[in-house]
Design a protein around this motif. Sequence first.
Motif, PDB file in Angstrom:
ATOM      1  N   LYS A 217       0.778   3.910  -3.012  1.00  0.00           N
ATOM      2  CA  LYS A 217       0.345   5.289  -2.825  1.00  0.00           C
ATOM      3  C   LYS A 217       1.456   6.273  -3.170  1.00  0.00           C
TER       4      LYS A 217
ATOM      5  N   LYS B 270      -1.743   0.594   9.928  1.00  0.00           N
ATOM      6  CA  LYS B 270      -2.079  -0.536   9.046  1.00  0.00           C
ATOM      7  C   LYS B 270      -0.860  -1.420   8.902  1.00  0.00           C
TER       8      LYS B 270
ATOM      9  N   GLN C 144      -0.766   6.557   9.308  1.00  0.00           N
ATOM     10  CA  GLN C 144      -1.440   7.371   8.281  1.00  0.00           C
ATOM     11  C   GLN C 144      -2.411   8.340   8.936  1.00  0.00           C
TER      12      GLN C 144
ATOM     13  N   ASP D 127      -6.295   4.396   0.574  1.00  0.00           N
ATOM     14  CA  ASP D 127      -5.725   3.060   0.431  1.00  0.00           C
ATOM     15  C   ASP D 127      -5.663   2.740  -1.058  1.00  0.00           C
TER      16      ASP D 127
ATOM     17  N   GLU E   1       0.834  -1.197   0.000  1.00  0.00           N
ATOM     18  CA  GLU E   1       0.000   0.000   0.000  1.00  0.00           C
ATOM     19  C   GLU E   1       0.872   1.252   0.000  1.00  0.00           C
TER      20      GLU E   1
END
Lengths: 713, 713
Positions: B499, B535, B579, B693, B495
Amino acid sequence: MTDTPPPAGIPINPLTALFEPRSVAVIGASQNLHSIGGRPIRYMRDAGFAGIIYPVSPRYDEVAGYPCYASLAEIPGPVDLAIIAVAAKRAPEVLEACIAKGVPTVVVYSSGFAETGPEGAAAQARLAAQAKAGGVRLVGPNSMGCMNLHNGFLATFSTVFERDHVAGPLALVTQSGAYGSYILAQGRELGLGLGLLASTGNEADLELGELIGFAAGNRETRAVLAYVEGLRDGEAFLASAQKALEAACPLLAVKVGRSESGARAALSHTGSLAGTDAAYQAVFRQMGVVAAPTVDAMLDTARLVQSGFLPAGRRIGLLTMSGGGGVLMADDCESYGLEVPELPAAVQVRMKEVIPFAGVSNPVDFTAQVLNEPERYGEFLDLMLEHGDFDAFIVFFAHMIGYAHEFGITMAEKTVSAARQSGKPFVMVALTAGSAAGEILDAAGIPTFQDPSRAVAAVAALAHYAERRPKLLTRFEETAALDRSPIAPEPVATEFESKAFLARHGLAITREAAAGSADEATARAAEIGFPVALKVLSAEIQHKTEIGGIKLGLADVEAVRAAYDAIEAATGVSDVLVQEMASGLELILGLKRDPVFGPMVLCGLGGIHAEVMRDVALRHAPVDHATAAEMLQDLAGYALLEGSRGAEPCDIQAVIETIVRLSHLGTRAAWIEELDVNPLMVGPRGGGCLVADALIVRERTPDVSDPGSAENL
Amino acid sequence: MTDTPPPAGIPINPLTALFEPRSVAVIGASQNLHSIGGRPIRYMRDAGFAGIIYPVSPRYDEVAGYPCYASLAEIPGPVDLAIIAVAAKRAPEVLEACIAKGVPTVVVYSSGFAETGPEGAAAQARLAAQAKAGGVRLVGPNSMGCMNLHNGFLATFSTVFERDHVAGPLALVTQSGAYGSYILAQGRELGLGLGLLASTGNEADLELGELIGFAAGNRETRAVLAYVEGLRDGEAFLASAQKALEAACPLLAVKVGRSESGARAALSHTGSLAGTDAAYQAVFRQMGVVAAPTVDAMLDTARLVQSGFLPAGRRIGLLTMSGGGGVLMADDCESYGLEVPELPAAVQVRMKEVIPFAGVSNPVDFTAQVLNEPERYGEFLDLMLEHGDFDAFIVFFAHMIGYAHEFGITMAEKTVSAARQSGKPFVMVALTAGSAAGEILDAAGIPTFQDPSRAVAAVAALAHYAERRPKLLTRFEETAALDRSPIAPEPVATEFESKAFLARHGLAITREAAAGSADEATARAAEIGFPVALKVLSAEIQHKTEIGGIKLGLADVEAVRAAYDAIEAATGVSDVLVQEMASGLELILGLKRDPVFGPMVLCGLGGIHAEVMRDVALRHAPVDHATAAEMLQDLAGYALLEGSRGAEPCDIQAVIETIVRLSHLGTRAAWIEELDVNPLMVGPRGGGCLVADALIVRERTPDVSDPGSAENL
């Protein structure tokens, strides 16, 4: 079934008189046989009407070869039906003469009534009252007339009968005379046998619903086609639709006035009621009405009925000479909800042995190879009949059986014999105009379509009808057994009262109690058990959230006390409802009263689904359990109830039971104008569901002394 | 535009040769003029083909009156096009002879290739390679041929030409020979002028996309009709569709193989690729293709194009002799997205003065009164033309202008003169078969339909085309200016990496940082600002929620530390992503790679909307800003973005910009097989949106040394 008319002299049923009169008087008869007062006389004469025709006019001695009477009173024998073809202002005196003469039924051609404005509407109301008082049933005014081609009773001035029409098993009931004529003309081009016609005109007395039922009961009728602009009597329509369904006489309907501009035009055209289109669609579905999107589609389906095409279900066998045609028909079958099941593997192997390039799964593509080996078609067809389990067959022959003479005859004959021996319904898709193959198929009653998509659409309409009919008949039994005794109005001004009312009628509601102080609220909360919700309790306040009148998830006494104070401060009201916190999936349920059909029940998912996405299902109340289940399945978000995304399945049975009970309330409590359950909290399977909030709006009573009181209910 | 073929001896463009060859060799010619090798020769002879016909067969001296050559080599002059009508196994040697002779284009009738199975497919691949090596363009194999009726070039064995066909401005490109023939036959019945035909067969070389472009470029073509089962070359189709749109030559398409059983049949029929139907529908919409639900509908629209019916927009004037017909047409107009604007009040008053019972708002119902006063039709029509602002007119005359001779002539003549003087397109709905009125309308090129709904559907198809065309041309300009340079593959296994990649390409992402310990996590959280989300960060874990790998709304250092420990305990992974907590409406965005069309971009509302309700919009990438806006408007839940139920409107502009940039990535980064942004958090207007996400799946590379590596990407 209509019986044969009684012998002359014995009174006739007024509706029997409408299609099978023993004698007809035409008042306003004219020697101009192309005028409105002349045409029906000429039509009936030329069609060999079996009854007696009495032209009535003081101006003539004879019309079209029949003795003409100066007045109705002078006619020697009884008159079963009178056509009133005089100017609007003379209609009342003519109607009076009919009453005096004992005429049971009149058809009023005269225009200049409700369709012209308020004055005409008043004249029409007087005419209706006059007929009622005199015991006469009346079609029109502004009707184009009626007909029964089976006995030459052509009591209409429609110009379509300037050309010959063939009697057949289809009846047309239409709210537009001119468009009805066009449907007759279009039907004629397609080879349809439209044997019965009623143009309802302005419907001062007899209206569409009742006439549909009567047409469906006629012994010659195998399907009723209805052109619907707007119903005046929803109950009569429901009764007739049920009658038609019970008689296995499909009711095919085109309903217009769905759009804004269409409704505007319909209103100016017929002045009919503006029931919502959603209510019509719901009723059509519940009553097994075959709702057609276009007149063409209705006529296509009627053509199948006329041919005796009646599939037992939705499993379709497709045969094709063109792979592409097979693909197209398979697509259409699926998009219309038909099944195209594959053939057993062993059969596929046998077919491949015969024609290696053939498509063999279903659609079966026998390819252009049959041009060289015509017997292959029969072999493939027999294999499908023997080893497949199909309710109907659609065969695509492109242009070939029309273009290739010998080949066409061979293919048509094989198809006819297969249809006869198997008893399965067949539809052909081909260009056959003017060909020998076309004649063979027509003579055997096997319908042929040019466009495959139209063929599939028509087959689908009847397949769905056939499949739904027994289910709907069962459903009628469930709702027929209902207690329909009226429930007297009760006070339901607040959420508390509304929910108490629902609880008395079998709906599960949240545990709750009213409280008038903070102390009382905390005491009730302790009894109910934490957490609780507090809601302002006032008949004046309907939107509680917006003004700070709701506090949720209060976990203890302190929280309840603080919430009470906050609600009182925000709303100025000291009464609150203390309610258990319910959890689960949020649904909305409701009742509405449709101006045409009366009580309607609806359901939807809560939150944005109903309000923003308009994902709701609507039905006429009462509903049975199967219909309630179908309503839930109609929702785009049904998967949420089944437990999507790893969530537990909801108690769908409890929701179904709740919908059923709510719908019964809609039927019995006619004073409920609108009822919203929002939300219904649905627990996991076996966990039931609870009405967490409800609002009932009582019928407005315009004659009440305080004009503002209705708003307060 | 195709130019006139060059004089003999000068080489011809291979595609020009396909429709305008100066000389045609038929290899496998037969004296049986009803066989596959005889029919094209007879057809061309009888149609007066202007070029030279060379039958080729060692068995005959002449065929159909033409000298027959034993081999291609013996033909004295150049051959622009060769028809190969020999058995499949002889096709390679014949193709070799064509290459030796310098034939630029061949049409291969021979069947027995890919449609028969793997062996045939291999033979077809060899044939294609042979043609490519020899510099020959090839139609087929298993093609039914080509034709150009304008010059008598009837290089087809379709039996439909056993009856005369009339040349006209319509071209048909079909992936089914047999169904293509049927379309020609159906079109003939409807009076269509299908002048150009290409049956693509198995598409070993020339396929549908390229042939559409060439047909659209032919000087005689005003519309291209395409019967599509499945494309092999999406890019060629996109290019041809754009070419057709730029040339204002509507591309009308029926796409089959939409359903499960239809796709099954299509696969067995043509072996074409199985691109998703949703991708086809998206591309059709973006390219201005007039997608028809049925062949009938495509032919109806083609009939309008042939008549020169080209509305400037969607504002329709409706005139009717039947109130019911007016209601029906108004409904259909609205359901097909046409407008039925009301006439100015003053005009309505004037009309009411002329016919008191008339409907005057639009639809204008001139009633059966025109039978008595025919001049009223012209008066009403002139009033609508003068004072209304309509793009096209539909006039309903029911059966009357066909049934009433003099009346019909008067009405038809008035319609023709009004159409000529105003320059506005007219469509009539009436039964006119065999009538004088029908002849007048036909001669003037005013199309007549029997069914009003079909007329409205066809008008709507062209009205939408006309309205969208300039917008689409503008959109092409925006996307044409794009940087399309490829983006090299990057590591995007997690992820965090995904991103970061999106951020480098202009998408706004949440503030975030990786951390390998609880201390690091709290430090990063403090930098980012509370609250934060934690996460689990691992290329091995794609579904983080299910295994307890996500903790949201961590308000302070203690919460972060506890969350870190919990995640590590649950997953066994010590790397986490810290995040910022983003808030707003949840959307999903994505990229997918369609097997036919390549990069597709999609958007939908988050949560259950996309997954359960399937409320998503799809387009071919890249998209411009207007298309991205249209995608959002397509969503059933669009009202949520606009701020329904009292919520603030979202930053729709930011979402549009994000979709556009994502779509560019889809175009440039061909190694992205699939990309999910879930969720995109959308703030209030002006507040932007953030990728919260993202997951990128890289293209699988089957030839990579480690067979498991692709799964790990």
